[in-house]
Design a protein around this motif. Structure first.
Motif, PDB file in Angstrom:
ATOM      1  N   ILE A   1      -7.799   5.480   1.720  1.00 45.95           N
ATOM      2  CA  ILE A   1      -7.319   4.138   2.056  1.00 45.95           C
ATOM      3  C   ILE A   1      -7.853   3.731   3.423  1.00 45.95           C
ATOM      4  CG2 ILE A   1      -5.258   2.795   2.647  1.00 45.95           C
ATOM      5  CD1 ILE A   1      -3.788   4.368   0.422  1.00 45.95           C
ATOM      6  N   ASP A   2      -7.876   4.664   4.384  1.00 50.90           N
ATOM      7  CA  ASP A   2      -8.447   4.373   5.700  1.00 50.90           C
ATOM      8  C   ASP A   2      -9.894   3.892   5.569  1.00 50.90           C
ATOM      9  OD1 ASP A   2      -6.192   5.076   7.245  1.00 50.90           O
ATOM     10  OD2 ASP A   2      -6.754   7.193   7.220  1.00 50.90           O
ATOM     11  N   ALA A   3     -10.664   4.569   4.738  1.00 46.81           N
ATOM     12  CA  ALA A   3     -12.073   4.181   4.563  1.00 46.81           C
ATOM     13  C   ALA A   3     -12.179   2.798   3.931  1.00 46.81           C
ATOM     14  CB  ALA A   3     -12.804   5.224   3.714  1.00 46.81           C
ATOM     15  N   GLU A   4     -11.316   2.510   2.974  1.00 50.32           N
ATOM     16  CA  GLU A   4     -11.322   1.187   2.340  1.00 50.32           C
ATOM     17  C   GLU A   4     -10.959   0.101   3.354  1.00 50.32           C
ATOM     18  OE1 GLU A   4     -10.046   2.688  -2.151  1.00 50.32           O
ATOM     19  OE2 GLU A   4      -8.518   2.297  -0.630  1.00 50.32           O
ATOM     20  N   LEU A   5      -9.987   0.375   4.201  1.00 49.92           N
ATOM     21  CA  LEU A   5      -9.616  -0.582   5.245  1.00 49.92           C
ATOM     22  C   LEU A   5     -10.775  -0.798   6.215  1.00 49.92           C
ATOM     23  CD1 LEU A   5      -5.970   0.618   6.011  1.00 49.92           C
ATOM     24  CD2 LEU A   5      -6.621  -1.542   4.938  1.00 49.92           C
ATOM     25  N   ALA A   6     -11.493   0.274   6.530  1.00 50.47           N
ATOM     26  CA  ALA A   6     -12.619   0.161   7.459  1.00 50.47           C
ATOM     27  C   ALA A   6     -13.693  -0.766   6.909  1.00 50.47           C
ATOM     28  CB  ALA A   6     -13.207   1.544   7.744  1.00 50.47           C
ATOM     29  N   HIS A   7     -13.923  -0.694   5.616  1.00 52.20           N
ATOM     30  CA  HIS A   7     -14.969  -1.516   4.994  1.00 52.20           C
ATOM     31  C   HIS A   7     -14.433  -2.827   4.419  1.00 52.20           C
ATOM     32  CE1 HIS A   7     -18.499   0.968   5.535  1.00 52.20           C
ATOM     33  NE2 HIS A   7     -17.789   2.037   5.244  1.00 52.20           N
ATOM     34  N   LYS A   8     -13.137  -3.066   4.607  1.00 52.29           N
ATOM     35  CA  LYS A   8     -12.524  -4.334   4.164  1.00 52.29           C
ATOM     36  C   LYS A   8     -12.774  -4.593   2.683  1.00 52.29           C
ATOM     37  CE  LYS A   8     -12.829  -6.553   8.725  1.00 52.29           C
ATOM     38  NZ  LYS A   8     -13.361  -5.392   9.449  1.00 52.29           N
ATOM     39  N   ILE A   9     -12.566  -3.547   1.886  1.00 55.59           N
ATOM     40  CA  ILE A   9     -12.728  -3.674   0.443  1.00 55.59           C
ATOM     41  C   ILE A   9     -11.394  -3.421  -0.245  1.00 55.59           C
ATOM     42  CG2 ILE A   9     -15.160  -3.013   0.485  1.00 55.59           C
ATOM     43  CD1 ILE A   9     -14.373  -0.236  -0.395  1.00 55.59           C
ATOM     44  N   ASP A  10     -11.286  -3.909  -1.471  1.00 53.19           N
ATOM     45  CA  ASP A  10     -10.053  -3.716  -2.222  1.00 53.19           C
ATOM     46  C   ASP A  10      -9.769  -2.229  -2.392  1.00 53.19           C
ATOM     47  OD1 ASP A  10      -9.718  -6.432  -2.470  1.00 53.19           O
ATOM     48  OD2 ASP A  10     -10.625  -6.540  -4.475  1.00 53.19           O
ATOM     49  N   SER A  11      -8.515  -1.889  -2.242  1.00 54.11           N
ATOM     50  CA  SER A  11      -8.116  -0.497  -2.380  1.00 54.11           C
ATOM     51  C   SER A  11      -7.986  -0.119  -3.844  1.00 54.11           C
ATOM     52  CB  SER A  11      -6.785  -0.264  -1.666  1.00 54.11           C
ATOM     53  OG  SER A  11      -6.394   1.085  -1.754  1.00 54.11           O
ATOM     54  N   ALA A  12      -8.496   1.044  -4.189  1.00 55.82           N
ATOM     55  CA  ALA A  12      -8.267   1.570  -5.537  1.00 55.82           C
ATOM     56  C   ALA A  12      -6.778   1.829  -5.713  1.00 55.82           C
ATOM     57  CB  ALA A  12      -9.057   2.859  -5.737  1.00 55.82           C
ATOM     58  N   PRO A  13      -6.267   1.682  -6.926  1.00 60.41           N
ATOM     59  CA  PRO A  13      -4.828   1.903  -7.141  1.00 60.41           C
ATOM     60  C   PRO A  13      -4.414   3.327  -6.768  1.00 60.41           C
ATOM     61  CG  PRO A  13      -5.828   0.840  -9.051  1.00 60.41           C
ATOM     62  CD  PRO A  13      -6.954   1.270  -8.167  1.00 60.41           C
ATOM     63  N   VAL A  14      -3.196   3.440  -6.242  1.00 59.71           N
ATOM     64  CA  VAL A  14      -2.583   4.748  -6.008  1.00 59.71           C
ATOM     65  C   VAL A  14      -1.611   4.983  -7.159  1.00 59.71           C
ATOM     66  CG1 VAL A  14      -1.208   6.185  -4.466  1.00 59.71           C
ATOM     67  CG2 VAL A  14      -2.766   4.460  -3.516  1.00 59.71           C
ATOM     68  N   PRO A  15      -1.779   6.041  -7.947  1.00 58.66           N
ATOM     69  CA  PRO A  15      -0.871   6.275  -9.071  1.00 58.66           C
ATOM     70  C   PRO A  15       0.580   6.386  -8.609  1.00 58.66           C
ATOM     71  CG  PRO A  15      -2.776   7.734  -9.197  1.00 58.66           C
ATOM     72  CD  PRO A  15      -2.830   7.083  -7.854  1.00 58.66           C
ATOM     73  N   ASP A  16       1.497   5.898  -9.436  1.00 55.35           N
ATOM     74  CA  ASP A  16       2.910   5.904  -9.061  1.00 55.35           C
ATOM     75  C   ASP A  16       3.430   7.301  -8.753  1.00 55.35           C
ATOM     76  OD1 ASP A  16       3.261   3.183  -9.166  1.00 55.35           O
ATOM     77  OD2 ASP A  16       4.191   3.159 -11.150  1.00 55.35           O
ATOM     78  N   ASP A  17       3.019   8.289  -9.566  1.00 58.36           N
ATOM     79  CA  ASP A  17       3.563   9.633  -9.344  1.00 58.36           C
ATOM     80  C   ASP A  17       3.074  10.216  -8.025  1.00 58.36           C
ATOM     81  OD1 ASP A  17       0.948   9.880 -10.332  1.00 58.36           O
ATOM     82  OD2 ASP A  17       1.401  11.582 -11.642  1.00 58.36           O
ATOM     83  N   LEU A  18       1.817  10.000  -7.689  1.00 58.19           N
ATOM     84  CA  LEU A  18       1.296  10.496  -6.422  1.00 58.19           C
ATOM     85  C   LEU A  18       1.950   9.769  -5.251  1.00 58.19           C
ATOM     86  CD1 LEU A  18      -0.816  12.339  -5.007  1.00 58.19           C
ATOM     87  CD2 LEU A  18      -2.366  10.371  -5.039  1.00 58.19           C
ATOM     88  N   ALA A  19       2.111   8.448  -5.376  1.00 58.48           N
ATOM     89  CA  ALA A  19       2.706   7.671  -4.289  1.00 58.48           C
ATOM     90  C   ALA A  19       4.160   8.057  -4.064  1.00 58.48           C
ATOM     91  CB  ALA A  19       2.581   6.185  -4.587  1.00 58.48           C
ATOM     92  N   ALA A  20       4.933   8.200  -5.143  1.00 54.45           N
ATOM     93  CA  ALA A  20       6.338   8.577  -5.000  1.00 54.45           C
ATOM     94  C   ALA A  20       6.470   9.951  -4.362  1.00 54.45           C
ATOM     95  CB  ALA A  20       7.039   8.545  -6.361  1.00 54.45           C
TER      96      ALA A  20
END
Length: 265
Positions: free
Chosen positions: A124-143
């Motif tokens: 996510i840090d890398a996506e923020l650095a390049h100002k691109i849409d973030s790939a989805p984070v699966p619900d189970d991993l996020a929880a």
């Protein structure tokens, strides 16, 4: 989360990090002040290598890091680290002994979980650095990540590394904050900061009569909530409604943010 699922998530986010980093290593990482994407990728690669070595030798490696790490290219280091890490995982069961910083859990599964969570936050840090849409984070991993940051980094961390929390806890007033994961399996945590430690307990979104009334609440679906807790929200705009609902005492919410910074620095 089961072993196979943790390793699946780790693989997917390692590949996503590598893909995004390929867009350029010089971009600045807004969520990691002072870092470029090269620094970010080097950090992840070095973390992978370190945990592989911890499992290989059965203790903390000292000295660390090895000299070749300092001169290796970031992407090459990331690839080598991932290979070493997954090799060590393949040789061990989830309950195999492994040195960790969490005294109650000295098993390989701790590192499987920690490396999956480490990787999703840093991609996510890398996506923020390049100002691109973030790939989805699966619900189970996020929880699972919400549980980890609250229970281990804040709750356990406040007693394992008290020096990191002393300043923020010095003026703690015993206020309770409730953090709610709304779906798919609704879970809540009650966080209370006292002057000696932070108490983190699991609850339910429907509080029991004995539960203290929270001074503030933070609630949302798993992925946005994980990002909020790690201060990895997308750049907000005035016409986009926040996916996180934050209510209650501003001082209590500021205290929670400060506790999170202390636990994850």
């Amino acid at each position: 989360m089961e072993r196979s699922r943790l390793l699946q998530c780790l693989s997917a986010d390692y590949m996503r990090l590598r893909e995004v980093a390929g867009s350029g290593l010089t971009a600045k990482v807004p969520s990691c002040p002072g870092w470029t994407v090269a620094d970010l990728v080097r950090h992840v690669g070095q973390v992978y290598l370190h945990k592989a070595e911890v499992m290989r030798i059965g203790s903390w490696p000292d000295p660390w890091p090895p000299e070749e790490v300092r001169i290796e290219s970031p992407i090459a280091l990331l690839d080598r680290g991932y290979g070493a890490l997954t090799h060590e995982f393949s040789r061990r069961g989830v309950d195999s002994p492994a040195t960790t910083w969490h005294r109650p859990d000295q098993t390989v599964k701790f590192w499987m979980r920690r490396m999956a969570q480490e990787t999703v936050i840093h991609r996510i840090d890398a996506e923020l650095a390049h100002k691109i849409d973030s790939a989805p984070v699966p619900d189970d991993l996020a929880a699972d990540g919400v549980a980890e940051v609250l229970e281990l980094f804040v709750g356990y961390g406040s007693t394992a590394w008290p020096d990191d929390f002393n300043q923020v806890l010095a003026d703690a007033k015993g206020r309770t904050i409730r953090v709610d994961v709304l779906s798919p399996d609704a879970t809540s945590w009650l966080i209370r900061a006292d002057t000696d430690r932070v108490h983190v307990t699991r609850s339910t979104p429907d509080p029991a009569p004995s539960d203290p009334a929270p001074a503030a609440t933070v609630s949302g679906d798993p992925a946005p909530l994980l990002r909020w807790l790690w201060a990895r929200e997308s750049n907000s705009t005035t016409d986009v409604h926040s996916p996180i609902e934050v209510k209650g005492d501003e001082e209590a919410l500021t205290e929670l943010r400060t506790l999170l910074r202390a636990g994850t620095q």
